[in-house]
Write a protein that holds these residues in place. Structure first.
Motif, short mmCIF file in Angstrom:
data_model
loop_
_atom_site.label_atom_id
_atom_site.label_comp_id
_atom_site.label_asym_id
_atom_site.label_seq_id
_atom_site.Cartn_x
_atom_site.Cartn_y
_atom_site.Cartn_z
N SER A 56 11.62 -31.32 42.62
CA SER A 56 10.62 -30.57 43.61
C SER A 56 9.60 -29.81 43.40
N ALA A 57 8.62 -30.27 43.97
CA ALA A 57 7.17 -29.18 43.47
C ALA A 57 7.14 -27.88 44.05
N VAL A 58 6.56 -27.13 43.61
CA VAL A 58 6.29 -25.79 43.81
C VAL A 58 4.93 -25.53 43.73
N THR A 59 4.42 -24.97 44.75
CA THR A 59 3.06 -24.71 44.96
C THR A 59 2.57 -23.03 44.78
N ALA A 60 1.75 -22.75 44.22
CA ALA A 60 1.15 -21.25 44.08
C ALA A 60 -0.04 -21.18 44.50
N ASP A 61 -0.41 -20.52 45.60
CA ASP A 61 -1.90 -20.37 45.71
C ASP A 61 -2.21 -18.81 45.64
N VAL A 62 -3.34 -18.41 44.87
CA VAL A 62 -3.50 -17.25 44.49
C VAL A 62 -4.94 -16.92 45.08
N ALA A 63 -5.30 -16.14 45.88
CA ALA A 63 -6.43 -15.59 46.30
C ALA A 63 -7.23 -14.31 45.97
N VAL A 64 -8.31 -14.19 45.13
CA VAL A 64 -8.63 -12.68 44.96
C VAL A 64 -10.05 -12.52 45.76
N ALA A 65 -10.03 -11.57 46.58
CA ALA A 65 -11.23 -10.94 47.45
C ALA A 65 -11.71 -9.50 47.03
N PRO A 66 -12.86 -9.14 47.36
CA PRO A 66 -13.24 -7.91 47.02
C PRO A 66 -12.16 -6.69 47.68
N ASP A 67 -11.71 -7.10 48.82
CA ASP A 67 -10.96 -6.13 49.36
C ASP A 67 -9.22 -6.24 49.33
N GLU A 68 -8.93 -7.62 48.93
CA GLU A 68 -7.52 -8.09 49.29
C GLU A 68 -7.17 -9.13 48.03
N ALA A 69 -5.83 -8.97 47.58
CA ALA A 69 -5.57 -10.10 46.67
C ALA A 69 -4.06 -10.50 47.40
N ALA A 70 -3.93 -11.67 47.30
CA ALA A 70 -2.91 -12.56 48.03
C ALA A 70 -2.48 -13.76 47.13
N CYS A 71 -1.14 -13.90 47.28
CA CYS A 71 -0.55 -15.15 46.72
C CYS A 71 0.53 -15.66 47.64
N TYR A 101 6.61 -22.77 32.92
CA TYR A 101 7.36 -23.56 33.73
C TYR A 101 7.24 -25.00 33.90
N ARG A 102 5.90 -25.20 33.66
CA ARG A 102 5.46 -26.53 33.43
C ARG A 102 6.07 -27.35 32.33
N THR A 103 5.97 -26.79 31.09
CA THR A 103 6.38 -26.99 29.96
C THR A 103 8.15 -27.26 29.91
N ALA A 104 8.69 -26.60 30.88
CA ALA A 104 9.89 -26.71 31.24
C ALA A 104 10.61 -27.65 32.13
N GLY A 105 9.47 -28.48 32.58
CA GLY A 105 9.87 -29.57 33.55
C GLY A 105 9.76 -29.27 34.90
N VAL A 106 9.22 -27.99 35.35
CA VAL A 106 9.07 -27.82 36.84
C VAL A 106 7.59 -28.26 37.16
N ASP A 107 7.57 -28.84 38.29
CA ASP A 107 6.41 -29.49 38.86
C ASP A 107 5.50 -28.40 39.58
N VAL A 108 4.74 -27.60 38.97
CA VAL A 108 4.06 -26.45 39.57
C VAL A 108 2.53 -26.57 39.87
N ARG A 109 2.15 -26.43 41.07
CA ARG A 109 0.74 -26.73 41.34
C ARG A 109 0.19 -25.34 41.76
N LEU A 110 -0.80 -24.76 40.74
CA LEU A 110 -1.48 -23.67 40.88
C LEU A 110 -2.83 -23.60 41.43
N THR A 111 -3.24 -23.10 42.48
CA THR A 111 -4.60 -22.98 43.00
C THR A 111 -4.97 -21.64 42.96
#
Length: 371
Positions: free
Chosen positions: A295-310, A250-260
């Motif tokens: 417009s910008a898109v933010t994607a937050d991904v969090a991985v814990a021992p008992d749960e994965a969330a985005c 998506y970034r190479t396609a011109g979408v401003d994506v901020r991944l954490t």
């Protein structure tokens, strides 16, 4: 059409009738007409054993009436068990309860016929009558067992059909996710190439090359999904589960994506990882399709021992939330099957997709995920 179980049961009944007939010959070898009557009573059993079953009432008449004649003349004996076998077999096949009741009463009366005619005392008649009634009860139990087995087979067939339908729906979701993501990225690349074609041919060519690459990756992924239909045992679908690579398209396609990213998604169980990837992929496709240009898109991904969330957030455009078909609605089913939660909706002027997946309880879903 008779089942294998019913054919075996008929032959067992026929065997009982033959044994009773042989013992009758041993017990009362004379007069000769007795032998003839017993042989006539064996005719319907021969038809049953050879799968040429006569009508129920004809079978009962041929199997019982000659025996009644023998009982009247020769008194009670082993021959009475031929009526027991006939009544039990009739009860095992009959659908009409009233008919079964009539036959039960009739065979229970047969042992008392000599006494009623005054040719003998009723000693022992009660035991034979009880044996006839018990034989009918055995037939009724066998009949109910056959019905239960038929219902179980029918239920098993329905479960198999439901499983096939669920598998088709899962594959449809996978194909949709692949195609929707790939076409969105390709459209962005082609659109950018069209705008740059005259002013910057090299950049336009690079955009078309990226579009071609995404198409090839999509084809590889679709081949992997189709491979599931051929019962392949390979766990690889040809589709990368790398979130950085996904966001990069998506970034190479011109979408401003901020991944954490917090934690390592690669350490997740395969089922959790596939479902998480699907959620991010569909959310990014919707954001690129509906968010206002630039417009910008933010994607937050969090991985814990008992749960994965985005959590994926983008500005709300005119068509935000209109994803249909097997989009986020289909993903909710995937996430729910993994005991997770997926929500999407507006928060002010932003559109937010939030997914939480329990790590230990997720079953593999999607391409490469297995069951």
């Amino acid at each position: 059409m008779p089942t294998t179980e019913s054919v075996i049961t008929d032959r067992i009944y026929a065997g009982v009738a033959v044994i009773a007939a042989v013992l009758t010959f041993v017990e009362s070898p004379e007069p000769l007409w007795t032998i003839g009557a017993v042989l006539v009573a064996l005719v319907p059993w021969a038809l049953v054993a050879t799968r040429r079953d006569p009508p129920a009432w004809l079978f009962l008449a041929l199997a019982v009436l000659p025996v009644v004649a023998v009982v009247i003349v020769n008194d009670l004996g082993v021959v009475i068990f031929m009526t027991t076998a006939a009544a039990s077999r009739f009860a095992c096949r009959a659908e009409d309860r009233r008919a079964v009741l009539v036959v039960t009463v009739a065979v229970a009366v047969v042992p008392f016929i000599p006494a009623l005619l005054g040719s003998s005392h009723p000693n022992g008649a009660g035991y034979f009558a009880f044996g006839d009634v018990f034989g009918v009860l055995v037939g009724v139990v066998l009949r109910r067992g056959d019905r239960l087995a038929a219902r179980l087979r029918e239920a098993d067939n329905r479960l198999a059909e439901a499983k096939q339908l669920q598998e088709r729906q899962r594959i449809a979701r996978d194909v949709h996710d692949l195609v929707a993501h790939s076409l969105t990225v390709v459209v962005l690349h082609v659109g950018g190439a069209r705008r740059l074609l005259r002013t910057d041919p090299e950049a336009a060519e690079a955009a078309l090359a990226d579009a071609e690459r995404v198409c090839r990756e999509s084809l590889d992924g679709i081949r992997g999904v189709v491979g599931l239909l051929r019962d392949t045992e390979s766990s690889s679908s040809g589709l990368s589960l790398d979130l950085d690579a996904l966001i990069g398209t998506y970034r190479t396609a011109g979408v401003d994506v901020r991944l954490t990213t917090t934690g390592d998604p690669a350490e997740l169980p395969l089922g959790t990882r596939v479902t998480l990837y699907r959620v991010v992929q569909e959310s990014m496709a919707n954001a690129a399709r509906y968010a206002p240009p630039g417009s910008a898109v933010t994607a937050d991904v969090a991985v814990a021992p008992d749960e994965a969330a985005c959590r994926i957030v983008n500005d709300r455009g005119a068509g935000a939330g209109r994803s249909g078909g097997f989009g986020l609605a289909g993903l909710r089913e995937q996430v729910a099957s993994a005991d997770g939660v997926l929500t999407s909706g507006p928060e002010g002027d932003r559109w937010v997709v939030l997914c939480r997946l329990p790590v230990q309880q997720v079953s593999a879903v999607g391409v490469g995920g297995g069951a």
